[in-house]
Design an enzyme around this catalytic site. Sequence first.
Site, PDB file in Angstrom:
ATOM      1  N   HIS A 238      -7.067  -5.560   2.727  1.00 37.66           N
ATOM      2  CA  HIS A 238      -5.909  -4.970   3.396  1.00 37.66           C
ATOM      3  C   HIS A 238      -5.266  -6.011   4.302  1.00 37.66           C
ATOM      4  CE1 HIS A 238      -6.803  -0.628   2.602  1.00 37.66           C
ATOM      5  NE2 HIS A 238      -8.041  -1.087   2.492  1.00 37.66           N
TER       6      HIS A 238
ATOM      7  N   GLN B 232     -14.427   2.716   1.915  1.00 39.01           N
ATOM      8  CA  GLN B 232     -13.807   2.318   0.637  1.00 39.01           C
ATOM      9  C   GLN B 232     -13.540   3.561  -0.202  1.00 39.01           C
ATOM     10  OE1 GLN B 232     -16.126  -0.375  -1.828  1.00 39.01           O
ATOM     11  NE2 GLN B 232     -14.344  -0.947  -3.057  1.00 39.01           N
TER      12      GLN B 232
ATOM     13  N   HIS C 241     -10.531  -5.139  -2.793  1.00 38.12           N
ATOM     14  CA  HIS C 241      -9.184  -5.420  -2.286  1.00 38.12           C
ATOM     15  C   HIS C 241      -9.264  -5.772  -0.809  1.00 38.12           C
ATOM     16  CE1 HIS C 241     -10.006  -1.093  -2.005  1.00 38.12           C
ATOM     17  NE2 HIS C 241      -9.326  -1.117  -0.877  1.00 38.12           N
TER      18      HIS C 241
ATOM     19  N   ASP D  73       0.846  -1.193   0.000  1.00 39.12           N
ATOM     20  CA  ASP D  73       0.000   0.000   0.000  1.00 39.12           C
ATOM     21  C   ASP D  73       0.886   1.251   0.000  1.00 39.12           C
ATOM     22  OD1 ASP D  73      -3.187   0.545   1.230  1.00 39.12           O
ATOM     23  OD2 ASP D  73      -1.766   2.185   1.094  1.00 39.12           O
TER      24      ASP D  73
ATOM     25  N   ASN E   2     -13.031  -3.134   2.967  1.00 40.76           N
ATOM     26  CA  ASN E   2     -14.072  -2.109   3.006  1.00 40.76           C
ATOM     27  C   ASN E   2     -14.976  -2.173   1.770  1.00 40.76           C
ATOM     28  OD1 ASN E   2     -12.834  -1.062   5.360  1.00 40.76           O
ATOM     29  ND2 ASN E   2     -11.425   0.156   4.132  1.00 40.76           N
TER      30      ASN E   2
HETATM   31  P1  AMP Z   1      -9.840   1.545   0.723  1.00 38.82           P
HETATM   32  O1  AMP Z   1      -9.977   2.801   1.513  1.00 38.82           O
HETATM   33  O2  AMP Z   1     -10.231   0.310   1.471  1.00 38.82           O
HETATM   34  O3  AMP Z   1     -10.542   1.653  -0.618  1.00 38.82           O
HETATM   35  O4  AMP Z   1      -8.285   1.382   0.462  1.00 38.82           O
HETATM   36  C1  AMP Z   1      -7.606   1.949  -0.587  1.00 38.82           C
HETATM   37  C2  AMP Z   1      -6.146   1.799  -0.275  1.00 38.82           C
HETATM   38  O5  AMP Z   1      -5.433   1.880  -1.478  1.00 38.82           O
HETATM   39  C3  AMP Z   1      -5.571   2.871   0.649  1.00 38.82           C
HETATM   40  O6  AMP Z   1      -4.960   2.233   1.770  1.00 38.82           O
HETATM   41  C4  AMP Z   1      -4.557   3.601  -0.217  1.00 38.82           C
HETATM   42  O7  AMP Z   1      -3.413   3.986   0.508  1.00 38.82           O
HETATM   43  C5  AMP Z   1      -4.226   2.563  -1.255  1.00 38.82           C
HETATM   44  N1  AMP Z   1      -3.825   3.062  -2.563  1.00 38.82           N
HETATM   45  C6  AMP Z   1      -4.455   3.960  -3.344  1.00 38.82           C
HETATM   46  N2  AMP Z   1      -3.822   4.113  -4.516  1.00 38.82           N
HETATM   47  C7  AMP Z   1      -2.762   3.270  -4.489  1.00 38.82           C
HETATM   48  C8  AMP Z   1      -1.720   2.958  -5.400  1.00 38.82           C
HETATM   49  N3  AMP Z   1      -1.629   3.551  -6.588  1.00 38.82           N
HETATM   50  N4  AMP Z   1      -0.799   2.033  -5.042  1.00 38.82           N
HETATM   51  C9  AMP Z   1      -0.874   1.422  -3.828  1.00 38.82           C
HETATM   52  N5  AMP Z   1      -1.841   1.669  -2.926  1.00 38.82           N
HETATM   53  C10 AMP Z   1      -2.758   2.586  -3.241  1.00 38.82           C
END
Ligand code: AMP
Length: 134
Positions: free
Chosen positions: A101, A93, A99, A30, A86
């Site tokens: 975590h 989300q 995805h 992440d 999420n």
């Molecule tokens: P969510 O809030 O569950 O949708 O999680 C999205 C996650 O994606 C967050 O923890 C972000 O830090 C991560 N994220 C967003 N864009 C990227 C990216 N390009 N590469 C890696 N992680 C990302």
Amino acid sequence: MENCIFCKIANGEIPAATLYEDEEFRVILDLGPASKGHALILPKTHAANIYELPDELAAKAMVLAKKMAGKITDALQCDGFNIVQNNGEMAGQTVFHFHMHLIPRYKGDGVGITWTPGTLTDEMREEILAKVKG
Ligand code: AMP
Ligand code: ZN
């Protein structure tokens, strides 16, 4: 799906720090980690959330989460592990491609995955049982 950043990352169109890859999944670090080693399991096919995710991928994602949790724990010597997933803006989300975590936890890390416990009233329990079990 066009313009889905996680579709592009999962399929290698955008580079990402990849911990694991197979035909159906990519596991990446992440970019905004909650803790050292925070990783994401991304299916290579698009599903916006758990409601859209095919059963077969849901099952495989959990097996992969178990495998990665063990690997990351051994490698980074973390003290605990959260698996968070999420669905929907109200649930936190922000990227609408399913995805999971993988969040290693360390003594005193201050990562806030918690809530204030409420009370399950008799009325609420009966309402939920009637509605969900049918
Ligand atoms: P969510 O809030 O569950 O949708 O999680 C999205 C996650 O994606 C967050 O923890 C972000 O830090 C991560 N994220 C967003 N864009 C990227 C990216 N390009 N590469 C890696 N992680 C990302
Ligand atoms: Zn996608």
